[in-house]
Design an enzyme around this catalytic site. Structure first.
Site, mmCIF file in Angstrom:
data_model
loop_
_atom_site.group_PDB
_atom_site.id
_atom_site.type_symbol
_atom_site.label_atom_id
_atom_site.label_comp_id
_atom_site.label_asym_id
_atom_site.label_seq_id
_atom_site.Cartn_x
_atom_site.Cartn_y
_atom_site.Cartn_z
ATOM 1 N N ASP A 324 36.808 37.014 33.995
ATOM 2 C CA ASP A 324 36.849 38.311 34.689
ATOM 3 C C ASP A 324 38.205 38.996 34.536
ATOM 4 O O ASP A 324 38.695 39.640 35.455
ATOM 5 C CB ASP A 324 36.497 38.153 36.183
ATOM 6 C CG ASP A 324 36.305 39.494 36.876
ATOM 7 O OD1 ASP A 324 35.910 40.458 36.196
ATOM 8 O OD2 ASP A 324 36.569 39.585 38.083
ATOM 9 N N LYS A 351 45.567 42.215 34.561
ATOM 10 C CA LYS A 351 45.017 41.189 35.442
ATOM 11 C C LYS A 351 45.388 39.792 34.956
ATOM 12 O O LYS A 351 45.603 38.888 35.740
ATOM 13 C CB LYS A 351 43.485 41.303 35.408
ATOM 14 C CG LYS A 351 42.815 41.716 36.700
ATOM 15 C CD LYS A 351 41.301 41.601 36.492
ATOM 16 C CE LYS A 351 40.542 41.848 37.758
ATOM 17 N NZ LYS A 351 39.095 41.596 37.599
ATOM 18 N N TRP A 413 43.944 47.304 40.335
ATOM 19 C CA TRP A 413 43.886 48.767 40.188
ATOM 20 C C TRP A 413 45.062 49.477 40.858
ATOM 21 O O TRP A 413 45.275 50.672 40.606
ATOM 22 C CB TRP A 413 42.570 49.308 40.768
ATOM 23 C CG TRP A 413 42.480 49.028 42.242
ATOM 24 C CD1 TRP A 413 41.901 47.935 42.815
ATOM 25 C CD2 TRP A 413 43.063 49.778 43.306
ATOM 26 N NE1 TRP A 413 42.085 47.981 44.178
ATOM 27 C CE2 TRP A 413 42.799 49.101 44.502
ATOM 28 C CE3 TRP A 413 43.795 50.968 43.364
ATOM 29 C CZ2 TRP A 413 43.225 49.554 45.749
ATOM 30 C CZ3 TRP A 413 44.233 51.421 44.608
ATOM 31 C CH2 TRP A 413 43.942 50.712 45.789
HETATM 32 CA CA CA Z 1 35.423 42.577 36.935
#
Ligand code: CA
Length: 698
Positions: A324, A351, A413
């Site tokens: 992810d 990320k 984000w």
């Molecule tokens: Ca995601």
């Protein structure tokens, strides 16, 4: 005059005109915001015209009335409570003393910046029953402004043009097939008369794309998909045909994913649009594309030509993503000298824990450096191939692995801010965030529910190791891009914090989950001022001038994916009602936040005749269907914490879960997934949690 000098001269002339018109204009209709004005937004320090203030999205304001000497006098001028306890992520737009912002369920508000008077509000009436197919709360990150219109992308996938003066919709177009589990949370962006909008949904199973609409008419100008579709239907472009060679199996059946749900930027010089793409559907490469492959263009930064959407280049941040690691985080453009060379760069604090600097004309990797500790998925990014050196421990086929960063990421984000003169990026980072990734061998594509391919029944030795690992840490980081290291780091009491604003007043502003909004001295990270916002903060502040005075405005509200993580793993986070705050030097208004929360530990409201086996089954079902909103281990902040459910709620439990009794509040029916016995098992598990201490989540 060479063309570049000519363009510079044209911009200067435009700016002079803008400054003159601003000085002359009194109140009344705002001047339409055209292309020239957006290109010159950096000099327009009175306003905040785009999501990231300028096309480069540096979020650095040249204003310095509020500075490292005057900031102790910064105080609240006005605030408004918002009718929500869910996540608030918006960056306001500010034009000529009017603030345009959004809250949950894509509701828009306009306020007078000076006195806080609400000028209008617009509710696009998003269907709350879509809550089952939104990944991470009913959030919205803000608006775009062009001409005299605002542009709103709604949670249910529409793009709405709104008259900035009246708040009335001008046009309203569907940008998605609403029968599919798409959603939109990002702020639209502008590129030469077009409105750019992405979408989300890769956790459920969609095919990602970015669309460009004519700002005046709402006509679709182009659409570019991020992953290939079914080869039998033909490919939309050569780039997608090339991408299809990096996939295996019937990948298109689950949509593929790769949704562009946050970072989108436009470079008017190169006339390119850049966007980051998300994870695949399913998360796991062996489920998604049996036989492996890079699975282009998942977890990538893509550049396309602004006029046509035609592919220009790509850089895949995490090839064959298995964890992810969306590459959707904010993208920041800058012109920098690196190793003695002038470079037009695009930057992302990913990320996956690496800070990427790419040449934005070509997509060539210039550097990728860890900005957090404890990255376990890769040892480094190879500077020659541009590819990560994946750690052997990060992937074991269909076996579970323990990997850091977790899916919340080393950075997500939350906007970051770049001081171009100092060459420093300021961002909130998370360290040591291990997560067990357990692919489910029984996974079948099912777009009516979470479709990541996780095994909700997995429990093993890795859980014990994850629970024993150090708790995640949060920091505000001042990252020197040229030196590829932190100038300073400030330890935060919560592992996740909010978006960042930097100013020429030698200040860096950031809010955090415990509700403190703080100004740090940019040169050394010393905290100079703080304000208790009463509820946890995720959004980024903005600053602007109104009648010549500098203001700071911030949206407050805790939720999003952050609302899903247990407080014991987060530090002292404070859920509560959302609000908008506006501050200025000499402000003395006292904040009176609406109380929220539970003063005492929960007690089970009723006694249910059940068995340990049913409670256990209820736990697995809860993990599959409920925890994404109501929190791991039934600990929730932004939505009702079910451990505190009253006897009356328990009486209605089945009519709520199966009958949809609260669907207009955002609690849809699950009657296509669950039967009465299963609902009762979930209820039994919820009651067991009301009687138990809170464990560390995995
Ligand atoms: Ca995601």
């Amino acid at each position: 005059m060479d063309p570049k000098a000519h363009r510079r001269a044209a911009i200067l002339t435009t700016c002079t005109l803008i400054v003159a018109s601003l000085a002359c204009r009194s109140s009344g209709s705002p001047e339409p915001v055209d292309d020239a004005r957006l290109v010159a937004a950096d000099r327009d320090s009175a306003n905040w015209l785009t999501y990231g203030r300028t096309y480069s999205e540096q979020r650095f304001s040249p204003l310095r009335q509020i500075n490292d000497s005057t900031v102790p006098q910064l105080g609240l001028v006005w605030s408004h409570e918002l009718p929500t306890t869910r996540g608030v992520e918006a960056t306001p737009i500010v034009l000529d003393g009017v603030i345009y912002t959004t809250s949950t369920w894509s509701v828009v508000y306009a306020y007078d910046a000076i006195n806080g008077r609400q000028l209008w509000t617009y509710d696009p009436v998003v269907d709350r029953s879509r809550a089952r197919t939104i990944c991470c709360d009913a959030v919205n990150r803000g608006l775009a402004l062009y001409g005299s219109k605002l542009y709103l992308a709604t949670l249910d996938g529409r793009l709405v043009a709104i008259d900035a003066r009246t708040g009335r919709p001008v046009w309203d177009v569907k940008t998605i097939d609403q029968s599919q589990p798409y959603a939109i949370t990002d702020a639209p962006r502008i590129a030469k008369g077009r409105v750019l909008v992405g979408n989300a949904g890769a956790e459920f199973g969609v095919r990602g794309y970015v669309s460009a609409y004519d700002a005046e008419t709402g006509t679709l100008a182009w659409r570019v998909f991020t992953v290939p579709g079914n080869p039998a239907a033909g490919f939309e472009s050569k780039a997608l045909e090339a991408a299809s060679k990096t996939w295996h199996g019937e990948y298109w059946k689950a949509g593929g994913g790769g949704t562009a749900w946050d970072g989108i930027v436009y470079d008017p010089d190169l006339d390119l649009v850049f966007f980051g793409t998300g994870n695949g559907t399913a998360w796991y490469r062996d489920l998604r594309s049996p036989g492996g492959g890079d699975n282009l263009y998942l977890a990538s930064i893509l550049a396309v030509h602004a006029q046509t959407g035609e592919y220009a280049w790509h850089y895949q941040v995490t090839p064959g993503d298995n964890w992810d690691f969306d590459a959707t985080q904010p993208l920041v453009l800058a012109d920098l000298a690196l190793d003695g060379q002038p470079r037009k760069v695009i930057m992302q604090a990913s990320k996956n824990g690496f800070f990427y600097v790419l040449d934005r004309a070509t997509g060539k990797l210039l550097s990728a450096t860890p900005f957090v500790d404890g990255i376990t998925w890769a040892s480094r990014i190879d500077s020659v191939t541009g590819r990560p050196v994946e750690s052997p421990s990060a992937y074991a086929g269909m076996k579970a692995v323990l990997v850091s960063p977790d899916p919340e990421g080393a950075h997500n984000w939350q906007p970051m801010a770049f001081d171009a003169a100092a060459g420093v990026m300021y961002l909130g980072a998370r360290h040591n965030t291990l997560r067990v990734h357990a692919p489910n061998a029984l996974w079948v594509n099912d777009v009516s529910n979470r479709n990541m391919g996780d095994d909700p029944r997995y429990e093993g030795e890795l859980d014990t190791r994850a629970a024993a690992a150090p708790a995640p840490r949060g920091e505000l980081v001042a990252w020197s891009v040229a030196n590829r290291r932190a100038n300073w780091r400030v330890a935060l009491p919560v592992s996740q914090s909010g978006g960042v604003l930097a100013t020429a007043g030698n200040l860096v502003f950031q809010g955090r989950g415990d509700g403190l909004f703080t100004a740090y001295r940019a040169t050394d990270g010393v905290a100079l001022w703080s304000f208790d916002a009463g509820t946890g903060i995720m959004a980024a502040p903005v600053t602007y001038l109104a009648r010549g005075a500098q203001y700071v405005t911030l949206m407050v509200g805790w939720g999003g994916t952050q609302g899903l993580v247990n407080p014991p793993n987060m530090g002292p986070v404070k859920p509560g009602f959302g609000r908008i705050l506006t501050l200025a030097i000499g402000g003395t208004t006292k904040l009176a936040p609406t109380p929220y929360g539970h003063p005492a530990p929960p007690v089970p409201a009723i006694k249910l005749d059940t068995t340990p086996a049913a409670v256990r089954e209820g736990e697995f079902l809860y993990r599959t269907y409920c925890r994404f909103c109501h929190g791991r281990n039934v600990v929730a902040g932004p939505v009702p914490d079910l451990r505190y459910a009253t006897a009356d709620v328990h009486k209605q439990f089945e009519s709520i879960v199966l009958g949809g009794a609260r669907k207009t509040l955002g609690m849809p029916s699950f009657d296509d997934k669950l039967n009465s016995a299963q609902v009762r098992a979930i209820q039994a598990y919820v009651l067991s949690r009301a009687a138990a201490p809170v464990p560390r989540p995995r």
